[in-house]
Design a protein around this motif. Structure first.
Motif, PDB file in Angstrom:
ATOM      1  N   ILE A 145       0.836  -1.208   0.000  1.00 54.02           N
ATOM      2  CA  ILE A 145       0.000   0.000   0.000  1.00 54.02           C
ATOM      3  C   ILE A 145       0.868   1.253   0.000  1.00 54.02           C
ATOM      4  O   ILE A 145       0.601   2.214  -0.730  1.00 54.02           O
ATOM      5  CB  ILE A 145      -0.953  -0.008   1.211  1.00 54.02           C
ATOM      6  N   GLN A 146       1.917   1.249   0.804  1.00 52.75           N
ATOM      7  CA  GLN A 146       2.789   2.426   0.861  1.00 52.75           C
ATOM      8  C   GLN A 146       3.505   2.655  -0.475  1.00 52.75           C
ATOM      9  O   GLN A 146       3.665   3.797  -0.913  1.00 52.75           O
ATOM     10  CB  GLN A 146       3.799   2.261   1.998  1.00 52.75           C
ATOM     11  N   SER A 147       3.916   1.584  -1.137  1.00 54.08           N
ATOM     12  CA  SER A 147       4.562   1.718  -2.450  1.00 54.08           C
ATOM     13  C   SER A 147       3.577   2.257  -3.483  1.00 54.08           C
ATOM     14  O   SER A 147       3.928   3.092  -4.327  1.00 54.08           O
ATOM     15  CB  SER A 147       5.105   0.362  -2.915  1.00 54.08           C
ATOM     16  N   TYR A 148       2.353   1.790  -3.407  1.00 46.79           N
ATOM     17  CA  TYR A 148       1.296   2.237  -4.317  1.00 46.79           C
ATOM     18  C   TYR A 148       1.017   3.731  -4.133  1.00 46.79           C
ATOM     19  O   TYR A 148       0.950   4.497  -5.102  1.00 46.79           O
ATOM     20  CB  TYR A 148       0.041   1.408  -4.050  1.00 46.79           C
ATOM     21  N   LEU A 149       0.888   4.163  -2.880  1.00 43.23           N
ATOM     22  CA  LEU A 149       0.633   5.576  -2.594  1.00 43.23           C
ATOM     23  C   LEU A 149       1.810   6.454  -3.030  1.00 43.23           C
ATOM     24  O   LEU A 149       1.622   7.562  -3.538  1.00 43.23           O
ATOM     25  CB  LEU A 149       0.371   5.772  -1.096  1.00 43.23           C
TER      26      LEU A 149
END
Length: 267
Positions: A89-93
């Motif tokens: 999720i953090q990489s996506y954001l």
């Protein structure tokens, strides 16, 4: 078609073309598989028709029902799910922020983390003068860690990955042609050449030689005939020399016959 209408059309077609599912009216999610409801799944983004923007809702990933569903559906233990999804999720954001998406909301303590993580949004102002960012957004949708998580588990596969919806909605927009200034080439003016004297040209030299070979007009008739006779004999010898190879082969022969001529002043 306004930019708002184009974004809405783009959002709908991305969901439909690449095999995602609508949810809550207008959201893109990776659908669950039967026997569970395919109208639920991993939430990638929603399009707010009211605010005219794309927005994430990461809080949907850490509900107890979602964690339980992933364990039941694809046998992913809670601990492993939290570990993988937290970093995904953090990489996506981060990728979305790289396009110009910005933080919204009060933040989420994802999976009980003490550090808050914020949802992000991209509105019409972001894409209005930068449609290429919208194309990159579609590429991120088709290639991100959350999607890879579902594909690695074997329960979802993107459709038409190589056929971007962006190209069909917005098309190839040609850039305006810029007229390049024509460079003026400086032309060198050649100096006018002085007329060459006849006495210094090759033709003049040739004429001099010919004139020198002519019989002296001051000679009497007998002397002139002698001079002309020498020149004629010299011509015959030259011709015979040029054709000697053919004469030896028997192709030609030479035969000289005397002819009487009467020339003025020569007799």
């Amino acid at each position: 078609m306004s930019i708002e209408q184009q974004l809405e059309e783009f959002a709908r077609r991305v969901i439909d073309s690449h095999g995602f599912r609508f949810n809550e009216g207008f959201a893109c999610l990776i659908p669950d598989i039967e026997p569970f409801s395919t109208d639920e799944g991993l939430f990638l983004w929603g399009y707010s028709e009211k605010r005219k923007r794309f927005e994430t809702k990461i809080e949907k990933f850490h509900t107890s029902s979602r964690i339980g569903r992933m364990e039941q559906m694809v046998k992913v233990p809670e601990k492993e799910y939290k570990k993988i999804l937290a970093s995904s999720i953090q990489s996506y954001l981060k990728a979305l922020k790289g396009l110009g998406f910005n933080d919204i909301g009060k933040g989420v303590n994802l999976f009980g983390s003490k550090t808050k993580i914020y949802n992000v949004q991209g509105d019409t102002k972001l894409f209005e003068n930068n449609l290429e960012a919208l194309k990159e957004f579609e590429k991120i949708i088709l290639d991100n860690p959350i999607l890879k998580f579902a594909e690695d588990l074997g329960y979802f596969e993107v459709k038409n990955r190589d056929q971007l919806v962006f190209d069909s909605v917005f098309g190839a927009r040609s850039e305006p042609q810029v007229k390049k200034p024509v460079k003026k080439v400086a032309v060198k003016k050649e100096k006018a050449q002085k007329p060459r004297l006849l006495s210094s040209t090759p033709l003049a030299d040739k004429l001099k030689k010919i004139a020198a070979s002519q019989p002296d007009s001051s000679l009497d008739g007998e002397a002139k005939r002698t001079a002309w006779s020498k020149q004629v004999n010299g011509l015959y010898k030259s011709v015979q020399s040029w054709l000697s190879a053919h004469a030896k082969s028997g192709y030609i022969s030479f035969d000289i016959n005397p002819i009487k001529l009467a020339e003025e002043n020569l007799g």
